[in-house]
Design a protein around this motif. Structure first.
Motif, PDB file in Angstrom:
ATOM      1  N   THR A 109       1.074  -1.294   0.283  1.00  0.00           N
ATOM      2  CA  THR A 109       0.145  -0.244   0.305  1.00  0.00           C
ATOM      3  C   THR A 109       1.280   1.351   0.242  1.00  0.00           C
ATOM      4  O   THR A 109       1.975   0.513   0.459  1.00  0.00           O
ATOM      5  CB  THR A 109      -0.839   0.144   1.277  1.00  0.00           C
ATOM      6  OG1 THR A 109      -0.671   0.403   2.634  1.00  0.00           O
ATOM      7  CG2 THR A 109      -1.627  -1.810   1.248  1.00  0.00           C
ATOM      8  N   PRO A 146       0.737  -4.835  -5.936  1.00  0.00           N
ATOM      9  CA  PRO A 146       0.321  -3.526  -5.570  1.00  0.00           C
ATOM     10  C   PRO A 146      -1.506  -4.039  -5.099  1.00  0.00           C
ATOM     11  O   PRO A 146      -2.068  -4.154  -5.739  1.00  0.00           O
ATOM     12  CB  PRO A 146       0.779  -2.766  -5.989  1.00  0.00           C
ATOM     13  CG  PRO A 146       1.778  -3.105  -7.097  1.00  0.00           C
ATOM     14  CD  PRO A 146       1.500  -4.332  -6.889  1.00  0.00           C
ATOM     15  N   LEU A 147      -1.730  -2.329  -4.112  1.00  0.00           N
ATOM     16  CA  LEU A 147      -3.181  -2.860  -3.534  1.00  0.00           C
ATOM     17  C   LEU A 147      -3.708  -2.868  -5.062  1.00  0.00           C
ATOM     18  O   LEU A 147      -4.562  -3.191  -4.860  1.00  0.00           O
ATOM     19  CB  LEU A 147      -3.605  -2.159  -2.375  1.00  0.00           C
ATOM     20  CG  LEU A 147      -4.556  -2.303  -2.157  1.00  0.00           C
ATOM     21  CD1 LEU A 147      -5.392  -2.875  -1.556  1.00  0.00           C
ATOM     22  CD2 LEU A 147      -5.073  -0.993  -0.953  1.00  0.00           C
ATOM     23  N   ASP A 148      -3.418  -1.567  -5.552  1.00  0.00           N
ATOM     24  CA  ASP A 148      -4.677  -1.144  -7.024  1.00  0.00           C
ATOM     25  C   ASP A 148      -3.981  -2.020  -7.775  1.00  0.00           C
ATOM     26  O   ASP A 148      -5.577  -2.144  -8.399  1.00  0.00           O
ATOM     27  CB  ASP A 148      -3.756  -0.106  -7.598  1.00  0.00           C
ATOM     28  CG  ASP A 148      -4.129   1.441  -6.666  1.00  0.00           C
ATOM     29  OD1 ASP A 148      -4.956   1.434  -5.528  1.00  0.00           O
ATOM     30  OD2 ASP A 148      -3.374   2.403  -6.808  1.00  0.00           O
ATOM     31  N   ALA A 149      -3.240  -2.950  -7.789  1.00  0.00           N
ATOM     32  CA  ALA A 149      -3.634  -3.891  -9.327  1.00  0.00           C
ATOM     33  C   ALA A 149      -4.457  -4.969  -8.150  1.00  0.00           C
ATOM     34  O   ALA A 149      -5.123  -5.312  -9.214  1.00  0.00           O
ATOM     35  CB  ALA A 149      -2.030  -4.456  -9.433  1.00  0.00           C
ATOM     36  N   LEU A 151      -6.876  -4.660  -6.744  1.00  0.00           N
ATOM     37  CA  LEU A 151      -8.609  -4.437  -6.280  1.00  0.00           C
ATOM     38  C   LEU A 151      -9.493  -4.134  -8.279  1.00  0.00           C
ATOM     39  O   LEU A 151     -10.135  -4.509  -9.191  1.00  0.00           O
ATOM     40  CB  LEU A 151      -8.387  -3.016  -6.001  1.00  0.00           C
ATOM     41  CG  LEU A 151      -9.073  -2.532  -4.286  1.00  0.00           C
ATOM     42  CD1 LEU A 151      -7.988  -1.461  -3.734  1.00  0.00           C
ATOM     43  CD2 LEU A 151      -9.184  -3.756  -3.551  1.00  0.00           C
ATOM     44  N   ASP A 152      -7.826  -3.659  -9.160  1.00  0.00           N
ATOM     45  CA  ASP A 152      -7.713  -3.660 -10.424  1.00  0.00           C
ATOM     46  C   ASP A 152      -8.458  -5.367 -11.068  1.00  0.00           C
ATOM     47  O   ASP A 152      -9.495  -5.783 -11.889  1.00  0.00           O
ATOM     48  CB  ASP A 152      -6.638  -3.544 -11.193  1.00  0.00           C
ATOM     49  CG  ASP A 152      -6.197  -1.823 -10.888  1.00  0.00           C
ATOM     50  OD1 ASP A 152      -7.174  -1.650 -10.766  1.00  0.00           O
ATOM     51  OD2 ASP A 152      -5.864  -1.662 -11.500  1.00  0.00           O
ATOM     52  N   ASP A 196      -5.947   8.121  -0.559  1.00  0.00           N
ATOM     53  CA  ASP A 196      -7.089   8.137  -1.601  1.00  0.00           C
ATOM     54  C   ASP A 196      -7.591   6.510  -1.549  1.00  0.00           C
ATOM     55  O   ASP A 196      -8.868   6.104  -2.288  1.00  0.00           O
ATOM     56  CB  ASP A 196      -6.132   8.210  -2.470  1.00  0.00           C
ATOM     57  CG  ASP A 196      -5.631   9.538  -2.819  1.00  0.00           C
ATOM     58  OD1 ASP A 196      -6.648  10.679  -3.119  1.00  0.00           O
ATOM     59  OD2 ASP A 196      -5.233  10.053  -3.660  1.00  0.00           O
ATOM     60  N   GLU A 197      -6.506   6.168  -1.147  1.00  0.00           N
ATOM     61  CA  GLU A 197      -7.082   3.932  -0.583  1.00  0.00           C
ATOM     62  C   GLU A 197      -8.051   3.909   0.256  1.00  0.00           C
ATOM     63  O   GLU A 197      -9.101   3.101  -0.546  1.00  0.00           O
ATOM     64  CB  GLU A 197      -6.050   3.210  -0.127  1.00  0.00           C
ATOM     65  CG  GLU A 197      -4.320   3.804  -0.616  1.00  0.00           C
ATOM     66  CD  GLU A 197      -3.776   2.517   0.351  1.00  0.00           C
ATOM     67  OE1 GLU A 197      -2.569   2.562  -0.547  1.00  0.00           O
ATOM     68  OE2 GLU A 197      -3.604   3.084   0.947  1.00  0.00           O
ATOM     69  N   ARG A 200     -11.033   4.812  -2.270  1.00  0.00           N
ATOM     70  CA  ARG A 200     -11.302   4.004  -3.234  1.00  0.00           C
ATOM     71  C   ARG A 200     -11.692   2.583  -2.740  1.00  0.00           C
ATOM     72  O   ARG A 200     -13.098   2.158  -2.745  1.00  0.00           O
ATOM     73  CB  ARG A 200     -10.134   3.572  -3.644  1.00  0.00           C
ATOM     74  CG  ARG A 200     -10.844   2.170  -5.203  1.00  0.00           C
ATOM     75  CD  ARG A 200      -9.124   1.781  -5.576  1.00  0.00           C
ATOM     76  NE  ARG A 200      -9.615   0.928  -6.721  1.00  0.00           N
ATOM     77  CZ  ARG A 200      -8.957   0.043  -7.577  1.00  0.00           C
ATOM     78  NH1 ARG A 200      -7.699   0.875  -8.043  1.00  0.00           N
ATOM     79  NH2 ARG A 200      -9.369  -0.536  -8.357  1.00  0.00           N
TER      80      ARG A 200
END
Length: 239
Positions: A109, A146-149, A151-152, A196-197, A200
């Protein structure tokens, strides 16, 4: 009785070869001899009573004699843990295995501090914990991303328990209302999620934000607490 995880096929009469370390444990530490019994599982074929067939100079051989329990899988819940320091990470893996998690996914994160991760060491901890607790599988441990990956690529049919340190409804209230069969439980890093995290996560239609109580918990404590609450409401504790 001694239990070992050996990822080889198990069937009546099958020969089973423990690793050299496992053989040393059986013959030198536990002093088993030819004909002595132990339990073996591989995560697929149930739990088997095996006997020591032969003690060799280097290692030993086992024979699968009888299946004593059919294969049972734990509930479909995975722990998603932001990478933390070595000691709390190992503690979380051990306790998550004891609590019946099916998979452990490590994430990075915005506030994750760089850490060296020894997956081989974490795998060993998970195996030993599974052997000691009587479960018949070992949770998969997935390398960090990565957390974004994460969640994607998330399956929207799978629920996500977002443990929000800034507040939210109590887990025991929120989880039964959310329902769902497959779940992920997300635990943040030291310092929590970034704004931001958090924004989302709160916007995700499949996420359920919950509070773990009025006190700020360490990541490893939060992981144990969240899994216990999930098991108590949606898991297999009534089995």
């Amino acid at each position: 009785m001694i239990r070992l995880y050996i990822p080889q096929p198990l069937a009546a009469g099958a020969a089973v070869a423990p690793t050299l370390d496992q053989s040393r444990y059986l013959t030198q530490v536990m002093r088993l001899k030819a004909g002595d019994d132990l339990l073996v599982f591989n995560g697929r074929d149930g739990e088997w009573r095996c006997s020591v067939a032969e003690v060799l100079k280097r290692g030993c051989l086992l024979k699968a004699d009888e299946r004593v329990r059919d294969q049972i899988l734990p509930p479909d819940v995975e722990l998603i843990l932001a990478v933390v320091k070595k000691s709390p990470l190992e503690f979380a893996v051990e306790k998550a295995t004891e609590l019946g998690v099916r998979r452990i996914r490590l994430v990075r994160t915005a506030r994750t501090q760089p850490q060296t991760i020894r997956l081989d060491r974490l795998d060993t901890i998970a195996v030993e914990s599974a052997e000691q607790t009587g479960r018949m599988d070992v949770p998969e441990i997935v390398v960090s991303e990565p957390l974004d990956a994460l969640l994607d690529g998330w399956d929207p049919d799978r629920r996500l328990m977002f443990c929000d340190e800034t507040g939210g409804p109590p887990a025991l209230t929120a989880l039964p209302k959310a329902g769902g069969a497959g779940w992920g439980i997300l635990i943040g890093p030291e310092g929590g999620f970034s704004p931001d995290e958090r924004e989302r996560l709160l916007a995700l239609p499949y996420a359920t934000a919950v509070s773990l109580g009025p006190r700020v918990l360490r990541a490893d404590t939060a992981a144990v607490t969240a899994l216990a609450l999930w098991q108590a409401t949606l898991g297999d504790w009534e089995r």
